[in-house]
Design an enzyme around this catalytic site. Structure first.
Site, PDB file in Angstrom:
ATOM      1  CE  LYS A  34      -0.131  -0.314   4.773  1.00  0.00           C
ATOM      2  NZ  LYS A  34      -0.941  -0.790   6.084  1.00  0.00           N
ATOM      3  CE1 TYR A 255      14.265  31.155   5.167  1.00  0.00           C
ATOM      4  CE2 TYR A 255      14.426  28.823   4.548  1.00  0.00           C
ATOM      5  CZ  TYR A 255      14.225  30.272   4.202  1.00  0.00           C
ATOM      6  OH  TYR A 255      14.112  30.385   2.788  1.00  0.00           O
TER       7      TYR A 255
HETATM    8  C1  LIG Z   1       0.025  -1.853   6.957  1.00  0.00           C
HETATM    9  C2  LIG Z   1      -0.782  -3.073   7.158  1.00  0.00           C
HETATM   10  C3  LIG Z   1      -0.122  -4.212   7.498  1.00  0.00           C
HETATM   11  C4  LIG Z   1       1.487  -4.030   7.697  1.00  0.00           C
HETATM   12  O1  LIG Z   1       2.052  -3.487   8.891  1.00  0.00           O
HETATM   13  P1  LIG Z   1       3.613  -3.277   9.192  1.00  0.00           P
HETATM   14  O2  LIG Z   1       3.775  -2.617  10.344  1.00  0.00           O
HETATM   15  O3  LIG Z   1       4.069  -2.325   8.151  1.00  0.00           O
HETATM   16  O4  LIG Z   1       4.190  -4.462   8.992  1.00  0.00           O
HETATM   17  C5  LIG Z   1      -0.784  -5.537   7.916  1.00  0.00           C
HETATM   18  N1  LIG Z   1      -1.843  -5.475   8.026  1.00  0.00           N
HETATM   19  C6  LIG Z   1      -2.594  -4.588   7.726  1.00  0.00           C
HETATM   20  C7  LIG Z   1      -3.929  -4.496   7.831  1.00  0.00           C
HETATM   21  C8  LIG Z   1      -2.209  -3.173   7.470  1.00  0.00           C
HETATM   22  O5  LIG Z   1      -3.027  -2.051   6.991  1.00  0.00           O
END
Ligand SMILES: *Cc1c(COP(=O)(O)O)cnc(C)c1O
Length: 356
Positions: A34, A255
């Site tokens: 994702k 800055y």
């Molecule tokens: C993003 C996600 C994961 C992976 O989590 P990590 O901490 O990056 O391993 C697993 N399950 C779901 C439902 C997620 O949304």
């Protein structure tokens, strides 16, 4: 031209997938890609993971799945955030996506929609209170879906809220709730573990694991570095020195004049900033230059940042690693008050992408 560059190391990605296999030899891997594979580039990462034997991919949104299918990725893809609209369900069916069902509105939509679907995961809320059915609703959801028919397989999954802290008792509580909901579940497909649980409790078995962060080589566990967990950084963010300034003791940099030279010396100005996605909140974060570590001096600007190089040799055009194999993204994240997850996702399109 921007000097900043994101390099993706496919051998590190394969190594980290292998670490998942070592920790959970019997489990199938639903690799989370994702948010553009946590900023690493979803299509490129999906291709590498597919060739390396990942069993499935996970995305949050339909358009993320569409992008992967358009690119010719044929692995099973699960949609983690679910869907309600019938047109979207048509797309799910056309692209043979797996669907996560986590709330009643979505269940109703699925019951009314006439199409066929390969696999549906029922998501259970075991204590995170974000998405999912209550433990005592699962049996009813399952029988509604079974009666509906037209669904290839049913799976059961949940997500953990505090697995990053090995000591947190909530994880055991969530695991007990999941076991309760899954009791009498004849179907094979169950899934709990994210990266943190995979590494914290190797050997714990569900049929599927869902690694995200560990695939990209950052640490999901508090108090443990990626190197200690034998993970390798997949992304290297680098840029170049675009100017070198001589400073007198007391000269102020950048800055807000927030950094003052403690002695005579030099600073190197590097051509990357928050416009590229480097976090503006990073304070005294480490960088690597000519094999040595230095720290940021003063604030991060949109297009550049400064590093204190003392009297060391530095030249225009020298390459600087902001994070990667030498500087852990987790370390920079800690200096910026955030997590490596966010650093990866917040990179902008400005940095040139490059695959090794
Ligand atoms: C993003 C996600 C994961 C992976 O989590 P990590 O901490 O990056 O391993 C697993 N399950 C779901 C439902 C997620 O949304």
């Amino acid at each position: 031209m921007s000097e900043s560059r994101v390099s993706i190391d496919s051998s590190a990605l394969r190594h980290n997938l292998q670490r998942v296999r070592q920790c959970r030899p019997a489990a199938k891997v639903l690799a989370m890609v994702k948010a553009q594979a946590y900023g690493h580039g979803a299509v490129a990462v999906a291709r590498i993971l597919a060739a390396a034997g990942s069993d499935a991919l996970g995305v949050a949104h339909l358009d993320e799945a569409v992008q992967l299918r358009d690119a010719g990725i044929t692995l099973p893809i699960a949609l983690l955030e679910g869907l309600v609209a019938h047109e979207a369900l048509d797309t799910v069916a056309q692209l043979s996506l797996q669907l996560v069902v986590h709330q009643h509105e979505q269940l109703q939509a699925l019951l009314q929609w006439p199409g066929q679907i390969g696999k549906v995961w029922i998501k259970i809320n075991t204590g995170m209170h974000r998405l999912g059915f209550a433990v005592d609703e699962v049996a009813a959801v399952r029988s509604a879906l079974q009666q509906r028919g037209g669904i290839g397989e049913l799976g059961l999954l949940t997500h953990l809220a505090c697995a990053d802290d090995r000591q947190d008792p909530r994880t055991d509580h969530q695991l007990r709730c999941f076991a309760e909901a899954a009791a009498g579940w004849a179907e094979q497909d169950t899934s709990v573990a994210n990266s943190a649980l995979i590494l914290a409790r190797p050997g714990q078995e569900c049929s599927w694991v869902r690694p995200g962060l560990m695939l990209y080589g950052a640490s999901p566990l508090l108090g443990q570095t990626a190197a200690e967990l034998q993970l390798r950084a997949v992304m290297r963010l680098s840029s170049r020195v675009i100017a070198v300034q001589r400073l007198r003791a007391g000269d102020e940099v950048g800055y807000g004049a927030s950094w003052r030279a403690p002695r005579d010396g030099r600073i190197a100005i590097v051509g990357i900033g928050y416009g590229d996605g480097y976090p503006r909140t990073a304070q005294a974060a480490p960088v690597a230059l000519r094999g040595r570590r230095y720290r940021l001096a003063g604030r991060v600007s949109m297009d550049m940042l400064a590093i204190d190089v003392g009297n060391d040799e530095v030249e225009l055009g020298d390459e600087v690693e902001l994070w990667g194999p030498t500087i852990a993204a987790d370390e920079v994240a800690a200096c910026a008050g955030t997590l490596s997850y966010e650093l990866f996702c917040r990179l902008t399109q400005r940095a040139h992408r490059h695959h090794l």
